[in-house]
Design an enzyme around this catalytic site. Structure first.
Site, PDB file in Angstrom:
ATOM      1  N   SER A 120       1.376  -1.037  -0.251  1.00 42.67           N
ATOM      2  CA  SER A 120       0.257  -0.032   0.016  1.00 42.67           C
ATOM      3  C   SER A 120       1.208   1.320   0.262  1.00 42.67           C
ATOM      4  CB  SER A 120      -1.204   0.149   1.035  1.00 42.67           C
ATOM      5  OG  SER A 120      -1.990   0.980   1.233  1.00 42.67           O
ATOM      6  N   ASP A 170      -9.775  -5.174  -3.685  1.00 43.64           N
ATOM      7  CA  ASP A 170      -9.639  -3.845  -2.631  1.00 43.64           C
ATOM      8  C   ASP A 170     -10.427  -2.309  -3.232  1.00 43.64           C
ATOM      9  OD1 ASP A 170      -8.039  -1.922  -2.032  1.00 43.64           O
ATOM     10  OD2 ASP A 170      -5.828  -3.105  -2.227  1.00 43.64           O
ATOM     11  N   HIS A 201      -8.038  -5.344   0.198  1.00 43.83           N
ATOM     12  CA  HIS A 201      -6.485  -5.103   0.329  1.00 43.83           C
ATOM     13  C   HIS A 201      -6.271  -5.791   1.885  1.00 43.83           C
ATOM     14  CE1 HIS A 201      -4.448  -0.981  -0.319  1.00 43.83           C
ATOM     15  NE2 HIS A 201      -3.878  -0.828   1.212  1.00 43.83           N
TER      16      HIS A 201
END
Length: 222
Positions: A120, A170, A201
């Site tokens: 991320s 996600d 995610h």
């Protein structure tokens, strides 16, 4: 280099001689301990001699979370991650990660045996560090992430191998944003190996297995 100027980090030493380093960057609100179990889960051959560095991002107020102080590589102001990116924060973090890599080089590890990895926000910084500090890196692992500053992404000075992966479910970093980052990297001459998984995610076992195989291939190369 004065170690007090470096990001604090979890350091996992290899069982034998130190031959390679993976610098792994966590996501928003986590810390270096978040991916600490990964060192064992990747099941890398001991002969590769991999040290894992898992730095803690600085604590800073994060606008999207009402200014809450948390560990973050840069600020985020909107769920639309392409809106008003925090350029100074991203640049400061990539420079801090580059200093960690320089410390590893001072320890005798050549840049082609240093892999930059991140999830991320951490993936953003791994990609930025690779692109703007053009050492002959051993590779980049960019998970559930995106290219935050597409307008300043330079053309690839050399074909650094990139393992890039994204969950098709996600909703935090949308799959389409990750895929757009992949397309941009490829258009700029970067060598992207693209993987997708039916997950939100997060990370999944299949992804960890694939990363382990990829890392073993990269770090076993002469």
């Amino acid at each position: 280099m004065n170690d007090s100027a470096l990001l604090p980090a979890v350091e996992i030493e290899p069982e034998g001689p130190h031959r390679a380093t993976v610098i792994w960057l966590h996501g928003l609100g986590a810390d270096g301990h978040d991916f600490e179990p990964l060192a064992a889960e990747l099941q890398l051959p001991a002969a590769l001699g991999v040290r894992f560095l898992l730095p803690h991002a600085p604590r800073r107020p994060v606008s999207i979370n009402a200014g809450t102080l948390m560990r973050a590589w840069y600020d985020i102001v909107s769920p639309d991650l392409s809106f008003a990116p925090d350029r100074p924060g991203i640049q400061a973090s990539r420079q801090a990660v580059a200093r960690l890599a320089e410390r590893e080089m001072a320890r005798g590890i050549p840049p082609e045996r240093i892999v930059l990895a991140g999830f991320s926000q951490g993936g953003v910084i791994a990609l930025e560090t690779m692109a703007h500090h053009p050492q002959p890196w051993g590779g980049v692992i960019a998970l559930s992430t995106y290219v935050a500053l597409p307008d300043t992404l330079p053309a690839a000075p050399r074909p650094v191998p990139i393992f890039m992966a994204h969950g098709t479910l996600d909703t935090v970093v949308p799959y389409t944003l990750g895929a757009a980052g992949r397309a941009l990297l490829e258009a700029k001459g970067y060598a992207v190996e693209w993987h997708t998984y039916p997950m939100p995610h997060s990370v999944c076992w299949e992804e960890i297995r694939d990363i382990g195989h990829w890392l073993a291939r990269r770090l076993s190369a002469p």
